[in-house]
Design a protein around this motif. Structure first.
Motif, PDB file in Angstrom:
ATOM      1  N   UNK A 296       0.826  -1.222   0.000  1.00 30.45           N
ATOM      2  CA  UNK A 296       0.000   0.000   0.000  1.00 30.45           C
ATOM      3  C   UNK A 296       0.855   1.266   0.000  1.00 30.45           C
ATOM      4  N   UNK A 297       2.016   1.178   0.636  1.00 32.46           N
ATOM      5  CA  UNK A 297       2.933   2.325   0.652  1.00 32.46           C
ATOM      6  C   UNK A 297       3.399   2.613  -0.777  1.00 32.46           C
ATOM      7  N   UNK A 298       3.712   1.559  -1.506  1.00 28.33           N
ATOM      8  CA  UNK A 298       4.176   1.711  -2.887  1.00 28.33           C
ATOM      9  C   UNK A 298       3.060   2.285  -3.772  1.00 28.33           C
ATOM     10  N   UNK A 299       1.834   1.830  -3.578  1.00 31.11           N
ATOM     11  CA  UNK A 299       0.699   2.412  -4.326  1.00 31.11           C
ATOM     12  C   UNK A 299       0.680   3.929  -4.118  1.00 31.11           C
ATOM     13  N   UNK A 300       0.804   4.327  -2.864  1.00 29.18           N
ATOM     14  CA  UNK A 300       0.736   5.755  -2.553  1.00 29.18           C
ATOM     15  C   UNK A 300       1.938   6.513  -3.110  1.00 29.18           C
ATOM     16  N   UNK A 301       3.092   5.892  -3.084  1.00 25.94           N
ATOM     17  CA  UNK A 301       4.289   6.556  -3.630  1.00 25.94           C
ATOM     18  C   UNK A 301       4.146   6.786  -5.135  1.00 25.94           C
ATOM     19  N   UNK A 302       3.581   5.817  -5.832  1.00 30.35           N
ATOM     20  CA  UNK A 302       3.375   5.981  -7.270  1.00 30.35           C
ATOM     21  C   UNK A 302       2.432   7.148  -7.545  1.00 30.35           C
ATOM     22  N   UNK A 303       1.408   7.271  -6.727  1.00 28.39           N
ATOM     23  CA  UNK A 303       0.483   8.396  -6.898  1.00 28.39           C
ATOM     24  C   UNK A 303       1.210   9.725  -6.741  1.00 28.39           C
ATOM     25  N   UNK A 304       2.124   9.777  -5.763  1.00 28.55           N
ATOM     26  CA  UNK A 304       2.871  11.012  -5.549  1.00 28.55           C
ATOM     27  C   UNK A 304       3.787  11.342  -6.723  1.00 28.55           C
ATOM     28  N   UNK A 305       4.319  10.292  -7.355  1.00 30.16           N
ATOM     29  CA  UNK A 305       5.205  10.530  -8.491  1.00 30.16           C
ATOM     30  C   UNK A 305       4.442  10.846  -9.764  1.00 30.16           C
ATOM     31  N   UNK A 306       3.121  10.727  -9.699  1.00 30.43           N
ATOM     32  CA  UNK A 306       2.286  11.086 -10.843  1.00 30.43           C
ATOM     33  C   UNK A 306       2.335  10.124 -12.018  1.00 30.43           C
ATOM     34  N   UNK A 307       2.564   8.839 -11.783  1.00 28.71           N
ATOM     35  CA  UNK A 307       2.520   7.895 -12.904  1.00 28.71           C
ATOM     36  C   UNK A 307       1.054   7.679 -13.289  1.00 28.71           C
ATOM     37  N   UNK A 308       0.815   7.377 -14.574  1.00 25.00           N
ATOM     38  CA  UNK A 308      -0.583   7.192 -14.984  1.00 25.00           C
ATOM     39  C   UNK A 308      -0.990   5.724 -15.032  1.00 25.00           C
ATOM     40  N   UNK A 309      -0.005   4.849 -15.171  1.00 22.94           N
ATOM     41  CA  UNK A 309      -0.289   3.413 -15.212  1.00 22.94           C
ATOM     42  C   UNK A 309       0.734   2.675 -14.366  1.00 22.94           C
ATOM     43  N   UNK A 310       0.267   1.720 -13.576  1.00 26.41           N
ATOM     44  CA  UNK A 310       1.196   0.875 -12.819  1.00 26.41           C
ATOM     45  C   UNK A 310       1.089  -0.542 -13.359  1.00 26.41           C
ATOM     46  N   UNK A 311       2.212  -1.085 -13.812  1.00 24.78           N
ATOM     47  CA  UNK A 311       2.242  -2.469 -14.268  1.00 24.78           C
ATOM     48  C   UNK A 311       2.805  -3.304 -13.133  1.00 24.78           C
ATOM     49  N   UNK A 312       2.037  -4.282 -12.675  1.00 24.62           N
ATOM     50  CA  UNK A 312       2.478  -5.064 -11.526  1.00 24.62           C
ATOM     51  C   UNK A 312       2.667  -6.530 -11.882  1.00 24.62           C
ATOM     52  N   UNK A 313       3.796  -7.086 -11.441  1.00 24.84           N
ATOM     53  CA  UNK A 313       4.035  -8.522 -11.611  1.00 24.84           C
ATOM     54  C   UNK A 313       3.193  -9.268 -10.578  1.00 24.84           C
ATOM     55  N   UNK A 314       2.721 -10.448 -10.941  1.00 21.81           N
ATOM     56  CA  UNK A 314       1.933 -11.248  -9.994  1.00 21.81           C
ATOM     57  C   UNK A 314       2.874 -12.120  -9.166  1.00 21.81           C
TER      58      UNK A 314
END
Ligand code: TXA
Ligand code: MG
Length: 338
Positions: A296-314
């Motif tokens: 969840x911390x990483x989700x929030x960090x990505x939002x702060x960096x302003x990325x538009x898409x997050x690609x996540x490995x399963x």
């Protein structure tokens, strides 16, 4: 802004706990740490106070809230009947990240249970949470302390970001140890049904009670499964669109590399230190435990960096991996098989 107080999680200062407990007793809202995520707490038996939780979070009124207790005596006053299996689970996992759904007593207001005849109860494994409940002298209803639909907060900073100014008090007790929420298990039927995978793993539960059924929502996507309390909404989602890529690691890596070219400012969540990608990349950990703590911390960090898409490995759906994959699927805008 809300008042924020730092409390020592190893030996909580009594005067500070008393202050926070006063707020609960008066029907106010206190955000506090647990071992899983931060909770937004109110007196579980005070309807007016619980209504405030729904309002502040923007949470639908039919989404039931977990009631937190500090001892087993309190549980007996909340639950009409405690099956043998539940007793065994409590013995093994409380205090800890296991929430049990039980038949409720009259004492529990329907506002707290989202209109249901059952109540979800847990005893958190965090000294601040336990002493707050004891000092308040009442069970504390607490959902995760995020705005509805957002990733759960794993630090006081996250709580402040979402709810600053809207709650009476935020307790800063440092980062949470587990990082994903508690396991929710319905023990009103036998065998028990796993409603939400979390901090206690399915394998650990099965060591104690043998057979456990899985609600279809556990491995599925929010939109695809039958309506069940609290499961029909998209959850945990960052602002960026999350694309979850499933499949064998090498195929996943190649698929993500292809996809990266399609987006303007993408980010990648990898669980393999050796995978290299272009753009904003976060290595979230290789072990499920570490991944859960950081998710969840990483989700929030990505939002702060302003990325538009997050690609996540399963990752593999074993151990804590089941909870991690459940959160990723629920947050996902799209799931792709590589
Ligand atoms: O780790 C946690 O469980 C955290 C900390 C703060 O304790 N709390 C948390 O609460 O995650 P919340 O509200 O974000 O999630 C509670 C989940 C929801 O999926 C809700 O539907 C389910 O528990 N739940 C609560 N009461 C229920 C009930 N009576 N029957 C079925 N599900 C229930
Ligand atoms: Mg939540």
């Amino acid at each position: 802004m809300s008042k924020i107080i730092k409390i020592n999680k190893n030996s909580p200062e009594v005067s500070k706990i008393k202050l926070a407990a006063e707020v609960i007793k008066k029907g106010g809202l206190v955000a506090f740490p647990t071992e899983t995520v931060y909770g937004l707490g109110a007196d579980a038996l005070n309807e007016k106070a619980v209504k405030k939780i729904f309002k502040v979070k923007g949470r639908p009124a039919d989404d039931p809230i977990i009631v937190h207790v500090a001892d087993r005596k309190e549980l007996k006053r909340l639950a009409e009947e405690i099956p043998e299996e539940a007793e065994e689970l409590i013995e093994r996992f409380w205090p800890g990240p296991l929430t049990l759904v039980l038949k409720k007593t009259e004492r529990v207001p329907k506002v707290t249970t989202g209109g249901l005849e059952t109540v979800a109860v847990r005893m958190p494994d965090n000294a601040i949470a336990l002493s707050l409940i004891k000092e308040a002298g009442t069970p504390i209803a607490a959902p995760s302390a995020n705005l509805f639909g957002k990733p759960s907060p794993t630090s006081a900073k996250h709580v402040e970001h979402d709810l600053g100014g809207k709650v009476d008090l935020i307790i800063d007790g440092g980062s949470t140890r587990i990082g994903v929420e508690s396991t929710v298990l319905d023990v009103t039927s036998s065998p028990p049904v796993l409603l939400r995978p979390g901090g206690v793993t399915l394998e650990e539960l099965r060591e104690v009670v043998g057979e456990i059924l899985l609600h279809p929502a556990v491995k599925g996507r929010a939109s695809r499964v039958a309506r069940a309390p609290g499961m029909k909404y998209r959850h945990y989602a960052p602002k960026a669109k999350l694309i979850l890529v499933e499949g064998k690691p090498e195929r996943v890596r190649r698929k993500i590399q292809q996809l990266l070219k399609k987006f303007k400012s993408p980010g990648v969540i990898t669980t393999n230190e050796k995978h290299s990608y272009n753009g904003e990349v976060v290595f979230i950990g290789s072990e499920a435990k570490e991944i859960a703590r950081n998710l969840f911390k990483v989700f929030r960090e990505f939002d702060e960096r302003g990325v538009d898409v997050i690609l996540a490995e399963s990752i593999s759906e074993t151990g804590l991996g089941l909870a991690v994959m459940n959160r990723l699927k629920k947050a996902a805008y799209k799931i792709i098989r590589a």
